[in-house]
Each structure stands twice: as C-alpha cells, then as structure tokens.
Scaffold this motif. Structure first.
Motif, PDB file in Angstrom:
ATOM      1  N   MET A   1       1.027  -1.160  -0.233  1.00  0.00           N
ATOM      2  CA  MET A   1       0.078  -0.133   0.231  1.00  0.00           C
ATOM      3  C   MET A   1       0.670   1.135   0.254  1.00  0.00           C
ATOM      4  N   PRO A   2       0.301   2.702  -0.774  1.00  0.00           N
ATOM      5  CA  PRO A   2       1.510   3.218  -0.357  1.00  0.00           C
ATOM      6  C   PRO A   2       1.643   4.558   0.436  1.00  0.00           C
ATOM      7  N   PRO A   3       2.692   3.844   1.161  1.00  0.00           N
ATOM      8  CA  PRO A   3       2.519   4.564   2.754  1.00  0.00           C
ATOM      9  C   PRO A   3       2.268   5.942   2.479  1.00  0.00           C
ATOM     10  N   ARG A   4       2.130   6.970   3.854  1.00  0.00           N
ATOM     11  CA  ARG A   4       0.734   7.575   4.024  1.00  0.00           C
ATOM     12  C   ARG A   4       2.201   8.366   5.160  1.00  0.00           C
ATOM     13  N   ARG A   5       1.742   9.764   4.807  1.00  0.00           N
ATOM     14  CA  ARG A   5       2.080  10.784   6.217  1.00  0.00           C
ATOM     15  C   ARG A   5       1.296  11.043   7.002  1.00  0.00           C
ATOM     16  N   PRO A   6       1.463  11.887   8.773  1.00  0.00           N
ATOM     17  CA  PRO A   6       0.107  11.855   9.292  1.00  0.00           C
ATOM     18  C   PRO A   6      -0.400  12.384   8.492  1.00  0.00           C
ATOM     19  N   SER A 523      -1.760  -2.095  14.393  1.00  0.00           N
ATOM     20  CA  SER A 523      -0.761  -0.984  14.448  1.00  0.00           C
ATOM     21  C   SER A 523      -0.762   0.542  13.978  1.00  0.00           C
ATOM     22  N   CYS A 524      -0.430   0.934  14.512  1.00  0.00           N
ATOM     23  CA  CYS A 524       0.113   2.337  14.374  1.00  0.00           C
ATOM     24  C   CYS A 524       1.237   2.855  14.076  1.00  0.00           C
ATOM     25  N   GLU A 525       1.634   3.168  12.361  1.00  0.00           N
ATOM     26  CA  GLU A 525       2.643   3.192  11.686  1.00  0.00           C
ATOM     27  C   GLU A 525       3.557   4.263  11.903  1.00  0.00           C
ATOM     28  N   PHE A 526       2.966   5.327  12.833  1.00  0.00           N
ATOM     29  CA  PHE A 526       3.926   7.003  12.638  1.00  0.00           C
ATOM     30  C   PHE A 526       3.558   6.808  13.497  1.00  0.00           C
TER      31      PHE A 526
END
Length: 533
Positions: A1-6, A523-526
């Motif tokens: 999936m495209p990684p995303r900024r907050p 999970s919380c990526e950022f």
C-alpha cells in the motif's frame, strides 16, 4: 500500500498493492474471517492499552513455521462432575468445549449443558428435554445441535445454544427425526452425516446454515451411524461408523463441498465405530472408538490428511475409550468423558503434538502466553466452498489513478479495469466471502465487487476507509479510519455506524485478532505503537 504521512497523503511516487481475491478459509475457519467463538465485539469498543513496538525476542514464535508433528500424546487434565458418554460436543471460544446432553453412568439421557476447559467443568444451562447421540457444530457465536434421541424416540430439532448464557432456542428442523448422526462445519455451513430415524438408516450428507432449510448434498456409499466426522482443508472426513449388516466400517471417506463428491481414500487400521474426531494442524484425528461389539473400546488415534489422502497411526489414548467427546482448540484437542469396557467415565484430557511443553501449574504474570500458529487454517488448498467456483483473480488498487485492475494469475494479463473512488488502498473480502470491497480512502466510500463476475457495484458511503476488518462473529465491520484517528464499528451488512472508537496514536492502519479471538492488535505506523483492542 502507498505509505502515508500523518496528514494522510501518499509518500513516494507510483506504488501498487496486489491482493489475491480468492481467500483461503479453513473448516473450522482462519483467525480473521471465520473464527469460531463468542461475539467479542463488546471487547472491541474500547482501546485498553498502547504497547511499545515488539522486540525480535517477543515477536519470535507468534507464528509457527515448522511443520506440526503428526503424532500426539494424551495428557490428563481433570474430571467431569460425573461420568458422561455420547454427549454432543463442539469447541467454543477461550479453549472451551461445550457439551450438550449425553448418557449418564445409569445409561439415562440428560438435559445438562456444560462448558469444559483445562481449568474444569461448569454448568451452562439445560436443554428443553433430555437427549443423547445428537451432533453439534459451532457457527459464528452459536452452537447448533442436530437431532438426537431420548430413549423413546428420535428428534428432528435444530437448536441454537448460546455458549455464554446457555439459552436454547429451536431454529429449524431436520428432514426426518434422527439420532446417531455426526456433524462438522466448514465456514458458515454445517454438514450432517448419516444417522438413524428409528426405522431407517440414513446415507445422506445434509448441508445447513442458519436461516436456511437443510438439503441433501450427497449420498454415502452405504448408510452409516456413529461415524467419526470432522473437517480439515475445506474437506469433510468421514471415518468408520456402524453398518446395517451389524459390522463396523473401516472406510475413510472424504466429501468435497465444492464438487459434492464423496470418495474413499483408504481405511482405518481396523473397523471402528463410536469414535470421536477433531481437526488439528490440517489433519483430522480419529480418536478411540470400538469394534462392532459393545465393550471393545480402543486406544488408537489415527491421523487423516484429506488433501494428500494419507492415513497414519498418530498415537494412543491413556485408556481405551469409545463414545467420547472431542473438540479442536488452538494447538490441541480437548477430550471429555466416554466409555470404557465397564461403563461411562468422567475423565478430561488433551491430545497435543509430541514435544509440546507441559503446561505450567499456574500463570505467574500477565505476560504468560501460549504461542500458536494463527494461520494454520489459511494454507494452500484450504478454500471455502463459497469461493471454490470463483475465478482466480489478482485485484490491484491503483492509488494514483483511482482505478482497479483485475489480473488473471495464469496469464498475467489485465482482464478488467474500472474506476473507483479516490485513493483506493486495499481490496478486502466480506465476512461471508461473497463480496470484495475496495477501500477508497479519500473517496470516503467502499466499492463492492462481485468475485464471481469481477464487476463493481454501487459505492457505499463510509468515512475514511483506509482499511477494513470484520469481528470474529461477523456481526461488525471495523473500518480503520486512519486520517480521522478512529476505529468505526459498523453493521457488517448495511455498514450503518454503530460505534466510533478514538485511538490514542498516529497512523492506525492494520489489525489482527488473537488466536482465541478475545482481542485485536492494531498497528500505528507513524507513532510506532501497537494498540490492544
């Protein structure tokens, strides 16, 4: 999936995500889609804790990579309050086995419903009438009880038992009253095998799911009573049983719900009837039983691999038993009651793979855990009958062009291309596997796809659907609204919002359920956190 900024925007340039739409589902069901157990949605209405990222040592062992041992050993656990045989049994959540009815030491039918675990046995209610030799399966949050006898007549009821409260309600009828039958569930469908009407032996395999009427989907080579039946690899294994001739059968049959064909793959070591069966690590274990004559129980345990058509000796019980109850748990099979050569017994034990460490006398901290392969029922060939006839396709959400490509994995060619909402992120199967949903994150919608035709349907309005999951019971859809920092619990069919749960982290995106279905980890990526829900 495209990684995303907050802020929710994509990082990088063009990236694609491919998801194979044909989802492998086991007979007792995978951890995410078809978990057997209670409705734990109430436990998911609050975030209980934020966890630090796991280290390599704590993450190790969460998924078992090595093939599971074939052989099992019998370990004693305790005793039932009283001897019991011929009870209907089905595994429910939290490592428990629900027992309904059965025969007492005095050979009289009982109304008792109880729940058995490694910790002991607890009463859970009563049936409307005493019965024995019924069959039970777990579908969703309920245990369904089929037929049985009461010493005077056979019964035709299909009853739902709530494992939590013990409440019993009749929800259907068999085509004819029957006892001495066996049953197992594959996905959300129960398959009822053989039986006896009081005057006629049955050679039928019935299919039934909640809200429907039973229907005959196949015929056995000959009528059977007291067969050992369980499901593994999306197949139904039917082993042994009593024949009209008065003999016991040694045949091992496999029923494929996709083709509705029954085939014989081999024989048990000897003719066996009144055995139990349960699935473990992709195999069905035929446990105990006896010959055609009463008072001839056996200690044999035989493993059947329905996909490879292999039948192997797999161990021995601590004592010869027939007419016992068995249910598949995570990494083990729980056994309760049964009959020796002298009468009913009250023993409770477990079959575990050879080499399984003995349990500790007591947990010493909240960190004590039981590692298990939560993907054991999500392996090659373990397809649900619901998707078995669907064409194989790879669905690729193109996040930058707001489209979806369908690829034939045999030719690697794009066979369909259509527009969806803004920033499609994932393609997710519905709980019943009859629909796929494209999660259009910035488009605030889900695009349904019919997996049999590959055609998209009318978009469903949903706020910020970065990802999508379903509770183990199938009651709720969980929309992971990453941009809005929340988990939205919606009706799994209408997607009406039922509850919105804020999350104390940044970039909540992926989830998985525990092996027993009691909680989920997100999970919380950022922010580099895990949430226990």
């Amino acid at each position: 999936m495209p990684p995303r900024r907050p802020d929710g925007r994509s990082r990088g340039r063009r990236r694609l995500v491919a998801l194979l739409a044909v989802v492998a589902v086991a007979g007792a069901v995978p951890a995410l889609l078809l978990w057997r157990g209670d409705d734990h949605s109430h436990a998911a209405t609050r975030v209980t804790s934020a966890l630090n990222p796991p280290t390599a040592s704590t993450a190790a062992g969460a998924v078992t990579k090595r093939p599971a041992p074939l052989r099992v050993v019998d370990r004693p656990l305790g005793e039932l309050p009283a001897p019991l045989q011929d009870a209907a049994a089905s595994a429910v959540s939290r490592g428990q086995l629900l027992l309904a009815g059965g025969l007492t030491a005095a050979d009289t039918s009982t109304t008792e419903v109880s729940v058995v675990s490694a910790r002991g046995s607890r009463p859970r209610g009563s049936l409307p009438g005493a019965l024995h030799d019924a069959a039970a399966v777990t579908i969703g949050a309920g245990v369904y009880l089929f037929g049985g006898g009461n010493g005077v007549a056979q019964l035709d009821s299909i009853a739902r038992i709530d494992p939590g409260s013990g409440r019993v309600a009749v929800v259907g009828r068999l085509p004819a009253p029957a006892s001495d039958l066996a049953a197992a569930a594959i996905g959300s469908t129960a398959y009822v095998v053989g039986g006896y009407t009081g005057t006629r032996w049955l050679d039928t395999i019935l299919s039934w799911h909640p809200g429907a009427r039973p229907q005959v989907v196949a015929r056995l080579p000959q009528p059977l009573r007291y067969a050992a039946v369980a499901a593994a690899g999306g197949r139904l294994v039917i082993a042994g049983g009593s024949l009209q001739s008065g003999d016991a059968s040694s045949a091992v049959l496999v029923f494929d719900p996709g083709t509705r064909r029954v085939r014989r793959i081999g024989d048990l070591p000897s003719a066996t009837t009144h055995a139990a069966a349960a699935a473990l690590n992709g195999r069905v274990y035929v446990i105990g039983g006896r010959g055609a004559t009463i008072g001839t129980p056996t200690r044999r345990v035989t493993a059947v691999d329905p996909l490879r058509a292999r039948i192997r000796p797999a161990g021995r019980l601590d004592q010869p038993l027939s007419d016992l109850a068995a249910g598949a748990m995570v990494g083990r099979i729980l056994l309760a009651g049964g009959r020796t050569s002298t009468g009913a017994v009250s023993s409770v034990s477990e079959l575990v793979p050879v080499g399984t460490p003995s349990p500790r006398p007591a947990a010493t901290s909240s960190q004590t855990s039981n590692a298990a392969n939560v993907y054991a029922h999500d392996q090659a060939g373990m397809l649900s009958p619901v998707v078995r006839r669907d064409p194989a396709r790879v669905y690729v959400p193109n996040s930058e062009s707001n489209t979806v490509d369908e690829i034939d994995p045999r030719t690697y060619r794009v066979v369909a291309h259509f527009a969806v909402g803004a920033l499609p992120q994932h393609v997710i199967p519905a709980y019943d596997l009859k629909t796929l949903y494209v999660a259009n994150d910035l488009g605030n919608s889900l695009t349904p796809i019919d997996p049999r035709t590959g055609r998209p349907g009318r978009p469903i309005p949903v706020d910020d659907p970065y990802n999508l999951y379903f509770t183990p019971s199938g009651r709720y859809a969980i929309v992971v609204a990453e941009r809005l920092h929340r988990l939205d619990f919606r009706d799994a069919r209408t997607f009406a919002l039922r509850r919105s749960v804020p999350v104390p982290c940044v970039g909540v995106n992926h989830m998985d359920f525990s092996a027993d279905g009691r909680y989920a980890i997100a999970s919380c990526e950022f922010s580099g956190q895990l949430l226990k829900v």
